[in-house]
Design a protein around this motif. Sequence first.
Motif, PDB file in Angstrom:
ATOM      1  N   LEU A 173       0.829  -1.205   0.000  1.00 28.80           N
ATOM      2  CA  LEU A 173       0.000   0.000   0.000  1.00 28.80           C
ATOM      3  C   LEU A 173       0.865   1.257   0.000  1.00 28.80           C
ATOM      4  O   LEU A 173       0.551   2.243  -0.652  1.00 28.80           O
ATOM      5  N   CYS A 174       1.975   1.199   0.749  1.00 28.82           N
ATOM      6  CA  CYS A 174       2.883   2.347   0.833  1.00 28.82           C
ATOM      7  C   CYS A 174       3.699   2.525  -0.439  1.00 28.82           C
ATOM      8  O   CYS A 174       4.078   3.646  -0.793  1.00 28.82           O
ATOM      9  N   LEU A 175       3.994   1.414  -1.126  1.00 29.98           N
ATOM     10  CA  LEU A 175       4.807   1.491  -2.333  1.00 29.98           C
ATOM     11  C   LEU A 175       4.027   1.989  -3.543  1.00 29.98           C
ATOM     12  O   LEU A 175       4.624   2.497  -4.499  1.00 29.98           O
ATOM     13  N   GLY A 176       2.702   1.862  -3.518  1.00 31.11           N
ATOM     14  CA  GLY A 176       1.892   2.266  -4.660  1.00 31.11           C
ATOM     15  C   GLY A 176       2.101   3.713  -5.091  1.00 31.11           C
ATOM     16  O   GLY A 176       2.377   3.987  -6.273  1.00 31.11           O
ATOM     17  N   PRO A 177       1.992   4.693  -4.171  1.00 29.05           N
ATOM     18  CA  PRO A 177       2.215   6.095  -4.567  1.00 29.05           C
ATOM     19  C   PRO A 177       3.631   6.339  -5.088  1.00 29.05           C
ATOM     20  O   PRO A 177       3.829   7.142  -6.013  1.00 29.05           O
ATOM     21  N   ILE A 178       4.622   5.668  -4.482  1.00 28.04           N
ATOM     22  CA  ILE A 178       6.012   5.830  -4.939  1.00 28.04           C
ATOM     23  C   ILE A 178       6.171   5.240  -6.331  1.00 28.04           C
ATOM     24  O   ILE A 178       6.772   5.856  -7.223  1.00 28.04           O
ATOM     25  N   SER A 303       5.820  11.505  -2.340  1.00 32.99           N
ATOM     26  CA  SER A 303       5.481  10.077  -2.306  1.00 32.99           C
ATOM     27  C   SER A 303       6.463   9.271  -1.470  1.00 32.99           C
ATOM     28  O   SER A 303       6.099   8.243  -0.873  1.00 32.99           O
ATOM     29  N   LEU A 304       7.714   9.721  -1.400  1.00 33.95           N
ATOM     30  CA  LEU A 304       8.735   8.998  -0.634  1.00 33.95           C
ATOM     31  C   LEU A 304       8.451   9.007   0.862  1.00 33.95           C
ATOM     32  O   LEU A 304       9.003   8.182   1.606  1.00 33.95           O
ATOM     33  N   VAL A 305       7.597   9.908   1.308  1.00 30.45           N
ATOM     34  CA  VAL A 305       7.220   9.962   2.719  1.00 30.45           C
ATOM     35  C   VAL A 305       6.552   8.653   3.151  1.00 30.45           C
ATOM     36  O   VAL A 305       6.620   8.263   4.325  1.00 30.45           O
ATOM     37  N   PHE A 306       5.943   7.952   2.212  1.00 30.81           N
ATOM     38  CA  PHE A 306       5.271   6.690   2.535  1.00 30.81           C
ATOM     39  C   PHE A 306       6.245   5.625   3.038  1.00 30.81           C
ATOM     40  O   PHE A 306       5.825   4.631   3.633  1.00 30.81           O
ATOM     41  N   LEU A 307       7.532   5.821   2.800  1.00 30.93           N
ATOM     42  CA  LEU A 307       8.518   4.874   3.325  1.00 30.93           C
ATOM     43  C   LEU A 307       8.508   4.859   4.846  1.00 30.93           C
ATOM     44  O   LEU A 307       8.850   3.841   5.463  1.00 30.93           O
ATOM     45  N   VAL A 373       9.862  15.808  11.281  1.00 31.60           N
ATOM     46  CA  VAL A 373       9.033  15.654  12.487  1.00 31.60           C
ATOM     47  C   VAL A 373       7.685  15.013  12.154  1.00 31.60           C
ATOM     48  O   VAL A 373       7.316  13.981  12.742  1.00 31.60           O
ATOM     49  N   PRO A 374       6.888  15.555  11.222  1.00 37.65           N
ATOM     50  CA  PRO A 374       5.636  14.859  10.881  1.00 37.65           C
ATOM     51  C   PRO A 374       5.886  13.533  10.174  1.00 37.65           C
ATOM     52  O   PRO A 374       5.073  12.603  10.285  1.00 37.65           O
ATOM     53  N   THR A 375       6.999  13.439   9.456  1.00 37.77           N
ATOM     54  CA  THR A 375       7.298  12.196   8.742  1.00 37.77           C
ATOM     55  C   THR A 375       7.510  11.043   9.728  1.00 37.77           C
ATOM     56  O   THR A 375       7.053   9.917   9.486  1.00 37.77           O
ATOM     57  N   LEU A 376       8.175  11.316  10.854  1.00 43.87           N
ATOM     58  CA  LEU A 376       8.394  10.284  11.866  1.00 43.87           C
ATOM     59  C   LEU A 376       7.087   9.835  12.514  1.00 43.87           C
ATOM     60  O   LEU A 376       6.979   8.698  12.988  1.00 43.87           O
ATOM     61  N   SER A 377       6.084  10.705  12.524  1.00 48.00           N
ATOM     62  CA  SER A 377       4.797  10.325  13.120  1.00 48.00           C
ATOM     63  C   SER A 377       4.113   9.214  12.328  1.00 48.00           C
ATOM     64  O   SER A 377       3.232   8.515  12.846  1.00 48.00           O
ATOM     65  N   LEU A 378       4.502   9.051  11.081  1.00 51.82           N
ATOM     66  CA  LEU A 378       3.896   8.010  10.247  1.00 51.82           C
ATOM     67  C   LEU A 378       4.391   6.620  10.612  1.00 51.82           C
ATOM     68  O   LEU A 378       3.775   5.618  10.230  1.00 51.82           O
ATOM     69  N   VAL A 379       5.506   6.530  11.346  1.00 53.41           N
ATOM     70  CA  VAL A 379       6.038   5.224  11.751  1.00 53.41           C
ATOM     71  C   VAL A 379       5.064   4.495  12.679  1.00 53.41           C
ATOM     72  O   VAL A 379       4.700   3.344  12.407  1.00 53.41           O
ATOM     73  N   PRO A 380       4.609   5.112  13.782  1.00 51.86           N
ATOM     74  CA  PRO A 380       3.626   4.393  14.613  1.00 51.86           C
ATOM     75  C   PRO A 380       2.314   4.142  13.890  1.00 51.86           C
ATOM     76  O   PRO A 380       1.618   3.164  14.191  1.00 51.86           O
ATOM     77  N   ILE A 381       1.963   4.990  12.931  1.00 53.33           N
ATOM     78  CA  ILE A 381       0.740   4.753  12.159  1.00 53.33           C
ATOM     79  C   ILE A 381       0.900   3.491  11.312  1.00 53.33           C
ATOM     80  O   ILE A 381      -0.004   2.646  11.262  1.00 53.33           O
ATOM     81  N   GLY A 382       2.049   3.344  10.654  1.00 45.89           N
ATOM     82  CA  GLY A 382       2.296   2.134   9.876  1.00 45.89           C
ATOM     83  C   GLY A 382       2.290   0.900  10.752  1.00 45.89           C
ATOM     84  O   GLY A 382       1.736  -0.146  10.378  1.00 45.89           O
TER      85      GLY A 382
END
Length: 485
Positions: A173-178, A303-307, A373-382
């Motif tokens: 799902l994360c790789l799709g946008p990239i 799109s790379l933020v999805f990583l 900072v917001p990019t790291l917040s996506l780690v617990p979401i994933g």
Amino acid sequence: MLSQAGLERDAAGLIRWRRDSSDHPRNWTLGRKLFSVSVIILLELFTTIISTTGAAVAHTVGPRYNLENIRALVAFVSMYQIGQAIGGYLIPPLSELTGRWLPYFISSLVFSIFCIVIPLGSSAAAIHVGRFVTGFASAVPSVVIAGSIEDLFNAKHRVWAVIVWNASTTVALCLGPIYAALVIDSSGWEWVFYSAGIGTLVLCAALLGVKETRPSVVLSRKIELLRTTTNIVDLRWANADPVQSRKAFAYIVLIRPMYILLTEPLVILIAIISGVSWSIIYLFTDSIIQIYGSMGFTRTQSSLVFLSIAVGVLLTLLPRFPELQKLQHRAQDQPVEPEAKLRAFAYAAPALTVGLIWFAWTIPPVTHPHWIVPTLSLVPIGFAVNETAYTLSGFLADSYTLYSASVFSGLAFARATISGTMPLVAHVMYSRLNPNIAASILAGISALFCLLAVVFVRHSKTLRKRSPFAGYSSDMHQRTQIEVD
């Protein structure tokens, strides 16, 4: 003769598998099992990648066909999810009648063909039809795979197969946008779908080396062969899905999945929780591009933020080690309770809420911190999204065993329906509301999951024990299996 076929009679005179039968899928060689499950997981992974390319392609192609943003998102995102919802509801229960292999093969072939139709059709109508049909076809691997894994491995051994499946699907799902951004920049949007068609066709060919895995279907075929080649009489067996009329067929395919979805409290709760959690990534496919675009990122860079979400998915390996230790310390013939996997859900629910609150208040316009900072917040979401999918789908598979495809078809219907609307909701919310407020609303909704997690962990066993369908499923499962699960 029965012994040579790997069969025997039980105390009631019914034909069943011998425990040592080499034809039973759970007694296959490790190499054959790994090949079968690898092909199926790759098929699921690839079709899932294509599912989240829609938002990126919509913004690129929409103006060419005079489609405003909402209409373009409907064409490329919602139509795919509508197709997946309907396909996930209608097709997977057929795997309990015809077996797993035929739905896999037909769906992958159809997916490949209609991926090519989307760019070659050169019209908005071709896009709508192509995305609907490919979504419909993609529902087969996304739902039937749970049944295939259950066919091949018992509860103690299938944990790693389920881990790899869930993790690869969420990462996909994360790789799709990239994938979409890179292909559009290098080769044009058409090659998002040309490459998808070619890749799926290769996997379709690989399926020719995969054998049927559903034990009851394999058993029925062996019995039919004995009827035509031997003089053995009384070849009765415990058929979990006796289809004696069109009415019975319609019940199994059309009625039973919705009946389970609407009447089983466990399935209802899991459908809501899993649907909202899973759809957050689909929501991000549109909103993240807008948010990071306001921070000066290009579409490809955004799109790379999805990583970061993918990194969070990999962290879900951590709870698996104590889980495996508990399973290994159980007695050999002691059944593994489905609830053994639910503890991790109690960690996933608050992780999702924390991640969403963190994201909501570290993005413009209220705050302007460094992009990391917001990019790291996506780690617990994933972590939370994948952990929720893993624990809850594993619980359903272990609770409903033989009819897991029917249960998962209802779950897929709810999840795909919610996911199909999320990018539209995101576009409206983040366009009309302050992005901080919009993200906070999502965080507030996710906070309810923390309460649900406590209730679910405490009372799921009671609900399962009271479910007549789960009890019947368990009984029929034991009649067609060769070992204690």
